[in-house]
Scaffold this motif. Structure first.
Motif, mmCIF file in Angstrom:
data_model
loop_
_atom_site.group_PDB
_atom_site.id
_atom_site.type_symbol
_atom_site.label_atom_id
_atom_site.label_comp_id
_atom_site.label_asym_id
_atom_site.label_seq_id
_atom_site.Cartn_x
_atom_site.Cartn_y
_atom_site.Cartn_z
ATOM 1 N N UNK A 167 0.744 -1.017 0.027
ATOM 2 C CA UNK A 167 0.008 -0.099 -0.002
ATOM 3 C C UNK A 167 1.035 1.285 -0.137
ATOM 4 N N UNK A 168 0.442 2.290 -0.654
ATOM 5 C CA UNK A 168 1.018 3.638 -0.743
ATOM 6 C C UNK A 168 0.888 4.377 0.463
ATOM 7 N N UNK A 169 1.624 5.087 1.105
ATOM 8 C CA UNK A 169 1.516 5.602 2.296
ATOM 9 C C UNK A 169 0.921 7.068 1.845
ATOM 10 N N UNK A 170 -0.019 7.545 2.401
ATOM 11 C CA UNK A 170 -0.430 8.862 2.259
ATOM 12 C C UNK A 170 0.439 10.008 2.663
ATOM 13 N N UNK A 171 1.241 9.706 3.938
ATOM 14 C CA UNK A 171 2.185 10.779 4.262
ATOM 15 C C UNK A 171 3.448 10.018 4.703
ATOM 16 N N UNK A 172 4.516 10.647 4.827
ATOM 17 C CA UNK A 172 5.840 10.235 5.205
ATOM 18 C C UNK A 172 6.079 11.290 6.338
ATOM 19 N N UNK A 173 6.350 10.759 7.440
ATOM 20 C CA UNK A 173 6.841 11.846 8.524
ATOM 21 C C UNK A 173 8.277 11.545 8.901
ATOM 22 N N UNK A 174 8.970 12.605 8.794
ATOM 23 C CA UNK A 174 10.416 12.626 9.198
ATOM 24 C C UNK A 174 10.725 13.437 10.370
ATOM 25 N N UNK A 175 11.275 13.083 11.579
ATOM 26 C CA UNK A 175 11.350 13.840 12.653
ATOM 27 C C UNK A 175 12.816 14.244 12.685
ATOM 28 N N UNK A 176 13.241 15.483 13.032
ATOM 29 C CA UNK A 176 14.690 15.561 13.269
ATOM 30 C C UNK A 176 15.536 15.757 12.166
ATOM 31 N N UNK A 184 10.287 2.574 1.145
ATOM 32 C CA UNK A 184 9.230 2.511 0.629
ATOM 33 C C UNK A 184 9.233 3.404 -0.794
ATOM 34 N N UNK A 185 10.532 3.313 -1.524
ATOM 35 C CA UNK A 185 10.908 4.149 -2.492
ATOM 36 C C UNK A 185 9.960 3.915 -3.820
ATOM 37 N N UNK A 186 9.458 2.968 -3.964
ATOM 38 C CA UNK A 186 8.400 2.747 -5.025
ATOM 39 C C UNK A 186 6.778 3.260 -4.586
ATOM 40 N N UNK A 187 6.853 2.927 -3.375
ATOM 41 C CA UNK A 187 5.407 3.200 -2.930
ATOM 42 C C UNK A 187 4.901 4.539 -2.429
ATOM 43 N N UNK A 188 6.078 5.427 -2.327
ATOM 44 C CA UNK A 188 5.941 6.824 -1.617
ATOM 45 C C UNK A 188 6.184 7.785 -2.697
ATOM 46 N N UNK A 189 6.068 7.533 -4.100
ATOM 47 C CA UNK A 189 6.297 8.551 -5.092
ATOM 48 C C UNK A 189 5.131 9.647 -4.875
ATOM 49 N N UNK A 190 3.880 9.262 -4.602
ATOM 50 C CA UNK A 190 3.001 10.471 -4.570
ATOM 51 C C UNK A 190 2.567 10.762 -3.165
ATOM 52 N N UNK A 191 3.560 10.214 -2.127
ATOM 53 C CA UNK A 191 3.066 10.483 -0.752
ATOM 54 C C UNK A 191 3.457 12.096 -0.311
ATOM 55 N N UNK A 192 2.507 12.501 0.507
ATOM 56 C CA UNK A 192 2.900 13.746 1.050
ATOM 57 C C UNK A 192 4.107 13.582 1.928
ATOM 58 N N UNK A 193 4.764 14.724 2.091
ATOM 59 C CA UNK A 193 6.143 14.523 2.995
ATOM 60 C C UNK A 193 5.946 15.560 3.924
ATOM 61 N N UNK A 194 6.218 15.078 5.240
ATOM 62 C CA UNK A 194 5.977 16.218 6.602
ATOM 63 C C UNK A 194 7.526 15.976 7.039
ATOM 64 N N UNK A 209 -0.054 15.448 16.317
ATOM 65 C CA UNK A 209 -1.605 15.966 15.716
ATOM 66 C C UNK A 209 -1.207 17.294 14.697
ATOM 67 N N UNK A 210 -0.097 18.101 14.792
ATOM 68 C CA UNK A 210 0.059 18.732 13.772
ATOM 69 C C UNK A 210 0.334 18.265 12.388
ATOM 70 N N UNK A 211 1.091 17.036 12.548
ATOM 71 C CA UNK A 211 1.471 16.333 11.140
ATOM 72 C C UNK A 211 -0.071 16.035 10.481
ATOM 73 N N UNK A 212 -0.707 15.383 11.235
ATOM 74 C CA UNK A 212 -2.168 14.870 10.751
ATOM 75 C C UNK A 212 -2.998 15.874 10.328
ATOM 76 N N UNK A 213 -3.088 17.058 10.993
ATOM 77 C CA UNK A 213 -3.908 18.231 10.603
ATOM 78 C C UNK A 213 -3.223 18.769 9.320
ATOM 79 N N UNK A 214 -1.874 18.979 9.107
ATOM 80 C CA UNK A 214 -1.382 19.624 7.862
ATOM 81 C C UNK A 214 -1.701 18.798 6.856
ATOM 82 N N UNK A 215 -1.584 17.266 6.886
ATOM 83 C CA UNK A 215 -2.244 16.673 5.856
ATOM 84 C C UNK A 215 -3.610 16.683 5.423
ATOM 85 N N UNK A 216 -4.367 17.035 6.384
ATOM 86 C CA UNK A 216 -5.728 17.244 5.986
ATOM 87 C C UNK A 216 -5.892 18.555 5.260
ATOM 88 N N UNK A 217 -5.224 19.595 5.501
ATOM 89 C CA UNK A 217 -5.343 20.731 5.030
ATOM 90 C C UNK A 217 -4.630 20.933 3.211
#
Length: 224
Positions: A167-176, A184-194, A209-217
């Motif tokens: 499954x393709x991730x809707x959002x990829x979250x990277x901290x720091x 997920x190089x193949x799967x994340x080609x259209x993922x949102x990046x945060x 929560x900020x990451x999730x809300x950012x995605x919704x907007x």
């Protein structure tokens, strides 16, 4: 207590309310990129479980977690992977019934799993996206040689069926940091990046929560 600290709980509740009221636009598949040191930090595993629990609460169905093993020595990488697997299985046993998981090791082999019916977690311990694609291609080549697959049948869909995460991730979250990792190089080609500058050891519920809300907007364009 300063004014900012006093306001945090109210802001958290506000974000949670905003996310819940627009639940139709909540991501279904979230990917998190971590380092081995993030997990070994004091309360690192506790923070991961807390994050997973937040996702589950907001009806996210699938969480994929990549733990980048930074050590180069093969024996040390194997030892770290074994330690992480043990910690993860012990921690995941405390998650609610219905939660399933698969833990993949350095070579993409399944090191631990549990069936689930309403929430699932994939964890890759150092097995990156390039390795995943390479293994999928080699498997397909073996099938072609064996005659079970015809060369003209090989296409994107067949490759995707041979990947560990389907499954393709809707959002990829990277901290720091501001860079993605080999996940997920193949799967994340259209993922949102945060990206957040907050290091994993300092990540709070508010940051998730900020990451999730950012995605919704966001308005997703899927490469267009």
């Amino acid at each position: 207590m300063d004014l900012l600290s006093f306001a945090y709980p109210f802001y958290e509740r506000y974000l949670a309310w905003q996310i819940a009221r627009t639940s139709s636009n909540t991501p279904k598949h979230v990917a998190i990129i971590l380092k081995e040191t993030d997990i070994f930090e004091l309360k690192g595993m506790e923070r991961l479980l807390s994050t997973v629990t937040i996702f589950r609460k907001f009806k996210i169905e699938l969480v994929s977690i990549y733990v980048d093993i930074l050590k180069d020595d093969p024996s040390l990488k194997s030892e770290i992977t074994s330690m992480l697997r043990t910690q993860l299985e012990e921690s995941f046993s405390d998650l609610p019934a219905g939660t399933g998981y698969k833990i993949y090791g350095l070579n993409g082999e399944i090191n631990g799993s549990r069936q689930g019916n309403d929430f699932f977690i994939n964890v890759s311990l150092g097995f990156g996206g390039r390795d995943e694609i390479t293994r999928a291609v080699l498997t397909i080549l073996d099938e072609v040689k064996a005659g079970t697959v015809r060369p003209e049948e090989v296409d994107e869909k067949m490759l995707e069926l041979h990947l560990l995460v389907k499954h393709e991730p809707d959002i990829m979250i990277r901290s720091g940091g501001q860079k993605l990792s080999d996940f997920l190089v193949w799967q994340s080609v259209y993922s949102e990046l945060y990206f957040t500058d907050v290091n994993w050891k300092d990540v709070r519920r508010l940051d998730i929560l900020r990451a999730m809300r950012d995605f919704q907007k966001r308005k997703r364009r899927y490469g267009r």
